[in-house]
Every structure is written in structure tokens, then in C-alpha cells.
Design a protein around this motif. Structure first.
Motif, mmCIF file in Angstrom:
data_model
loop_
_atom_site.group_PDB
_atom_site.id
_atom_site.type_symbol
_atom_site.label_atom_id
_atom_site.label_comp_id
_atom_site.label_asym_id
_atom_site.label_seq_id
_atom_site.Cartn_x
_atom_site.Cartn_y
_atom_site.Cartn_z
ATOM 1 N N PHE A 45 0.833 -1.196 0.000
ATOM 2 C CA PHE A 45 0.000 0.000 0.000
ATOM 3 C C PHE A 45 0.872 1.252 0.000
ATOM 4 O O PHE A 45 0.632 2.187 -0.747
ATOM 5 N N LEU A 46 1.883 1.251 0.834
ATOM 6 C CA LEU A 46 2.747 2.422 0.953
ATOM 7 C C LEU A 46 4.174 1.944 1.219
ATOM 8 O O LEU A 46 4.578 1.776 2.369
ATOM 9 N N PRO A 47 4.931 1.694 0.156
ATOM 10 C CA PRO A 47 6.301 1.226 0.343
ATOM 11 C C PRO A 47 7.102 2.184 1.226
ATOM 12 O O PRO A 47 6.952 3.399 1.125
ATOM 13 N N GLY A 48 7.900 1.600 2.106
ATOM 14 C CA GLY A 48 8.724 2.390 3.011
ATOM 15 C C GLY A 48 8.137 2.540 4.402
ATOM 16 O O GLY A 48 8.744 3.159 5.262
ATOM 17 N N THR A 49 6.957 1.957 4.624
ATOM 18 C CA THR A 49 6.376 2.032 5.959
ATOM 19 C C THR A 49 7.053 1.035 6.887
ATOM 20 O O THR A 49 7.689 0.090 6.439
ATOM 21 N N LYS A 50 6.865 1.231 8.180
ATOM 22 C CA LYS A 50 7.441 0.339 9.179
ATOM 23 C C LYS A 50 6.441 -0.712 9.636
ATOM 24 O O LYS A 50 6.723 -1.485 10.536
ATOM 25 N N MET A 51 5.288 -0.759 9.028
ATOM 26 C CA MET A 51 4.204 -1.648 9.445
ATOM 27 C C MET A 51 4.647 -3.102 9.340
ATOM 28 O O MET A 51 4.994 -3.576 8.268
ATOM 29 N N SER A 52 4.624 -3.827 10.449
ATOM 30 C CA SER A 52 5.033 -5.233 10.434
ATOM 31 C C SER A 52 3.833 -6.177 10.359
ATOM 32 O O SER A 52 3.995 -7.382 10.341
ATOM 33 N N PHE A 53 2.648 -5.637 10.302
ATOM 34 C CA PHE A 53 1.421 -6.418 10.201
ATOM 35 C C PHE A 53 1.363 -7.124 8.847
ATOM 36 O O PHE A 53 1.572 -6.508 7.808
ATOM 37 N N ALA A 54 1.073 -8.420 8.843
ATOM 38 C CA ALA A 54 1.066 -9.203 7.604
ATOM 39 C C ALA A 54 -0.142 -8.907 6.727
ATOM 40 O O ALA A 54 -0.112 -9.155 5.524
ATOM 41 N N GLY A 55 -1.209 -8.388 7.298
ATOM 42 C CA GLY A 55 -2.400 -8.065 6.518
ATOM 43 C C GLY A 55 -3.523 -9.051 6.763
ATOM 44 O O GLY A 55 -3.327 -10.113 7.347
ATOM 45 N N LEU A 56 -4.708 -8.664 6.326
ATOM 46 C CA LEU A 56 -5.895 -9.526 6.393
ATOM 47 C C LEU A 56 -6.260 -9.921 4.972
ATOM 48 O O LEU A 56 -6.684 -9.075 4.191
ATOM 49 N N LYS A 57 -6.094 -11.169 4.646
ATOM 50 C CA LYS A 57 -6.349 -11.636 3.279
ATOM 51 C C LYS A 57 -7.832 -11.688 2.933
ATOM 52 O O LYS A 57 -8.228 -11.415 1.809
#
Length: 78
Positions: A45-57
Motif C-alpha cells: 500500500f505504501l512502500p517504506g512504511t514500518k508496518m510489520s502487520f502481515a495483513g488480512l487476506k
């Protein structure tokens, strides 16, 4: 930060959280479409973020979560 009250606010709006430069410079306001994409694949979604959440498929899981957050935070479209 948590998602409470995120709808209608600019990205990286919580002054108490240390956001990535990518999110601080994103220049958008959170809405259901943006949150859906973020929850699906945070890293793409936004390359370069620190988000470590794998996502909800699962799309229904994302829709349910977004609806819950909207309802619980009292979001009212403008």
C-alpha cells in the motif's frame, strides 16, 4: 497507533506516534478504501512504511473490521 478515530483524519496525524517518513509524507486522508488496501497488504500500500502487520487476506474480515471501527468511533461522513 490503534485505529480508533482514524476515519477522516490525515495519515500520520497522531502526534504521539513515531511514523515512517513514507507515512508522514503520504498526503492522504484515511477513508474506507485506503484502510481496506492498508489492511490487505500494508507493505504494498505504501512502500517504506514500518508496518510489520502481515495483513488480512479475507475481504469479509477487512469489511467487518472497517465497519466495526467506523461504528465504535462514531464516524459520520461529512
Amino acid at each position: 497507533p490503534n485505529l480508533h478515530g482514524v476515519f477522516g483524519k490525515p495519515a500520520a496525524a497522531n502526534p504521539d506516534f513515531k511514523y515512517s517518513d513514507a507515512l508522514k509524507n503520504a498526503g492522504f486522508t484515511w477513508d474506507a478504501d485506503k484502510l481496506n488496501h492498508w489492511l490487505e497488504k500494508p507493505q504494498t500500500f505504501l512502500p517504506g512504511t514500518k508496518m510489520s502487520f502481515a495483513g488480512l487476506k479475507d475481504a469479509k474480515d477487512r469489511t467487518d473490521l472497517i465497519a466495526y471501527v467506523m461504528a465504535e468511533t462514531g464516524y459520520k461522513p461529512q
